[in-house]
Design an enzyme around this catalytic site. Structure first.
Site, PDB file in Angstrom:
ATOM      1  N   SER A  38       3.776 -13.996   7.433  1.00  0.00           N
ATOM      2  CA  SER A  38       4.309 -13.515   5.597  1.00  0.00           C
ATOM      3  C   SER A  38       5.051 -12.927   5.505  1.00  0.00           C
ATOM      4  O   SER A  38       4.650 -12.687   3.610  1.00  0.00           O
ATOM      5  CB  SER A  38       2.482 -13.050   5.799  1.00  0.00           C
ATOM      6  N   ASP A 309       0.730  -2.495   1.773  1.00  0.00           N
ATOM      7  CA  ASP A 309      -0.734  -3.214   1.882  1.00  0.00           C
ATOM      8  C   ASP A 309      -0.019  -2.109   3.619  1.00  0.00           C
ATOM      9  O   ASP A 309       0.982  -1.676   4.327  1.00  0.00           O
ATOM     10  CB  ASP A 309      -0.974  -4.225   2.340  1.00  0.00           C
ATOM     11  N   HIS A 312       2.933  -4.817   4.741  1.00  0.00           N
ATOM     12  CA  HIS A 312       3.941  -5.730   4.163  1.00  0.00           C
ATOM     13  C   HIS A 312       4.851  -4.493   3.392  1.00  0.00           C
ATOM     14  O   HIS A 312       4.346  -3.990   2.459  1.00  0.00           O
ATOM     15  CB  HIS A 312       3.360  -7.494   3.772  1.00  0.00           C
TER      16      HIS A 312
END
Length: 644
Positions: A38, A309, A312
């Site tokens: 991600s 978050d 990230h």
């Protein structure tokens, strides 16, 4: 990293890929191909909380509300920002296996990173199959699959592409790494992804070192912080060791050190210095939402926070990482111009000396006499950007002294020596390079009837007193400074035929020329030990040129003459220059990148005037111009010569 730590309707910044093209600069790579998790995912998953057809990226929305349903896109991640800055086509930067692309009939891109991927899944996306699945319900729902990168391309990797590789975080966050052996195994798996790309032909692979998992909001302050930090270090130690054994240009990104430096001085990068940047985040997903700048605060601002978050980065972190990566790739575009600075100083002396010879044409001092020369000049250097080199603007000045002695009726010999100071501003942030050159040239001339010839040999010492490389780092500017030395030597010869007679008031002569130059710039290390500090290996620049031209002189009066020449030269040493580089923080993981490419053709011209101030004193002034496809060098000079 992991998709499970963040719901599909996440938050983030967002510009479209087309919008990012404003950053486009050079085009040094054929494309950019991304693999990972991600941290590099360009939008594989649908944006459930966004507009129809929008995709999710694992960072904050653009604002001003940052909320789901606001119509705001997600911000670009570091891989897309980097690719945009490199001039990679927007379509290439898109997701490879997005179900949204398939549903809308949009072309797939070259970003194979998928949120939630572990290192084994990253390897599979390269060697076998790419899968995008939704695990939010606790049961895997396959959204789309397609053949992986190498099998889809006949197991051949584009050798001119830049490969961008992240991974390892999900091995930790999904409970696959809980011991030293498992950390080593995950690192070996990520290194295997780089290895298989190299075996298929990849030459440039940029690889993240794993951020410190213990220094993320999801883990910081919990019992897992210390073991996560320890195992992250073991992972990186093994990854660095394995990458060092791969026979290609592995460009490591020391992300843990970069983030450590950022946290040590957050205000420099626009982050809130009075906030807990590791223990809080912007969105509140899998972490404590920041009370002052969080998404539901009265002053939401993700740019003030490092984490969106639990794991990230926000748009600030994404931009910082992209700029860091770009600074490494762009470094050789500037440093391979260092030999060109020396070349410019050498040619300035040669032009100055040839102007003196042209002014003396047909009017040497008497046999057995000396002619001292003192001259000063100023130069301007303009270098246009190439795909693998930076644009630059330079200026310099010098003082040269010497003289000649007439050996016989047809022969004259002499020597000059000069000190040259040159400044060059290069790149997007006007990096500052200073060169002090000390060059001496011995020469021999022949002139009889209609024929003439000259031969010169030059040698010099180079002192790069300042090599200050500047680059963007988010809202701030980074700078690394070093210094080095070097040397040069050169040979030059010309042969011409004067159409007019010796007693004519005008002279016109075609000529041919041959030149050779050899320039060495010693390797050097930038001062300090920051994540951005680099070491550069030795550089050698050779030049072999052959040319033809026409020179002329006209005696306006017994005391005044004008002279000039035009010439075209061909360069035979025009291989692209390269330099071997290593991060000072990772000295054993060096890589070689390309830079400036010498041009094949060169045109030059000069124009001057000489005025006798007395029987034995002459004042001379002139202008010199050199031009190839990318470099323009201009100079003006004034000289005084005395016969005795």
């Amino acid at each position: 990293m992991t998709k499970s730590l963040i719901s599909l309707p996440l938050a983030a910044c967002a510009l479209s890929l087309a919008c990012s093209s404003v950053f486009a600069a050079s085009w040094p790579y054929s494309t950019m191909i991304v693999f990972g998790d991600s941290l590099a995912d360009a939008g594989q998953f649908p944006d459930v909380g966004g507009l129809q057809g929008a995709t999710l990226r694992f960072t904050n929305r653009t604002g001003p509300t940052y909320q789901n349903g606001s119509g705001e896109f997600f911000a670009l991640n570091s891989s897309t920002l980097l690719g945009s800055h490199l001039g990679v086509a927007a379509g290439d930067l898109g997701a490879s296996t997005s179900p949204v692309n398939a549903a809308l009939g949009r072309a797939d891109g070259n970003n194979w990173a998928v949120g939630g991927y572990r290192t084994d899944q990253i390897y599979d996306s390269i060697t076998s199959q790419s899968r995008v699945s939704d695990n939010s319900s606790g049961t895997e729902v396959l959204l789309r699959s397609r053949t992986g990168y190498l099998p889809a391309n006949n197991f051949r990797a584009d050798p001119n592409a830049l490969y961008y590789l992240t991974g390892g975080g999900n091995d930790f966050l999904q409970g696959q790494v809980t011991s030293l052996g498992q950390a080593v195994g995950a690192a070996d798996q990520l290194a295997a992804s780089a290895q298989v790309l190299q075996q298929a032909g990849a030459r440039y692979i940029m690889v993240w070192l794993l951020p410190d998992i213990g220094q993320t909001p999801a883990v910081s302050g919990t019992p897992l912080q210390l073991p996560s930090t320890l195992l992250s270090g073991v992972f990186n130690q093994e990854l660095v060791r394995q990458l060092g054994q791969i026979d290609t240009n592995i460009i490591p990104l020391n992300i843990p050190l970069l983030l450590k430096e950022t946290l040590a001085d957050p205000a420099r990068f626009g982050l809130a210095a009075n906030q807990n940047l590791v223990g809080t985040c912007f969105s509140g997903n899998s972490c404590v939402q920041n009370s002052q700048y969080g998404i539901n605060s009265t002053t939401p601002d993700p740019s003030k926070l490092l984490f969106n978050d639990g794991v990230h980065p926000t748009v600030t972190g994404q931009k910082l990482i992209a700029d860091y990566a770009y600074s490494l790739l762009a470094a050789p575009w500037e440093t391979t111009l260092l030999p060109e600075m020396a070349n410019a100083s050498l040619r300035a002396q040669q032009d100055e000396l040839r102007a003196q010879w042209l002014a003396d044409w047909g009017n040497w001092q008497a046999v057995g006499q000396w002619q001292p020369i003192v001259s000063a000049s100023s130069q301007k250097l303009d270098i246009d950007a190439q795909s693998n080199s930076a644009s630059a603007d330079g200026h310099g000045y010098n003082l040269t002294a010497g003289g000649s002695y007439r050996l016989a009726e047809d022969w004259r010999a002499g020597m000059v020596a000069g000190a040259y100071r040159q400044n060059l501003e290069a790149g997007e942030r006007d990096s500052d390079y200073k060169l002090n050159s000390y060059i001496a040239t011995a020469f021999l001339q022949f002139q009889a009837n209609h024929w003439w010839a000259d031969l010169s040999a030059s040698g010099g010492r180079l002192d790069y007193a300042n090599a200050k490389r500047k680059f963007a780092l988010g809202v701030s500017e980074g700078a690394e400074k070093g210094d080095t030395d070097g040397s040069l030597w050169a040979l030059s010869s010309r042969l011409g035929f004067d159409i007019a007679g010796a007693s004519s008031p005008w002279h016109l002569s075609p000529f041919i020329s041959a030149d050779y130059a050899h320039i060495d710039v010693d390797g050097y290390s930038e001062k300090g030990s920051r994540s951005t500090a680099l070491s550069f290996d030795d550089q050698t620049r050779k030049s072999r040129r052959a040319g033809a031209g026409l020179q002329g002189k006209f005696q306006l009066s017994p005391a005044t003459s004008v002279f000039g020449e035009i010439a075209h030269e061909r360069e035979f040493e025009n291989d692209q220059q390269d330099v071997t580089i290593a991060l000072k923080s990772l000295p054993f993981n060096d890589f070689t990148l390309t830079g400036y490419t010498p041009q094949r053709s060169l045109n030059r011209a000069s124009l001057g005037v000489a005025q006798k101030l007395g029987r034995d004193v002459t004042l001379r002034g002139g202008y010199n111009w050199r031009k190839n496809d990318d470099i323009t060098q201009q100079g003006v000079n004034v000289a005084v010569s005395l016969d005795f």
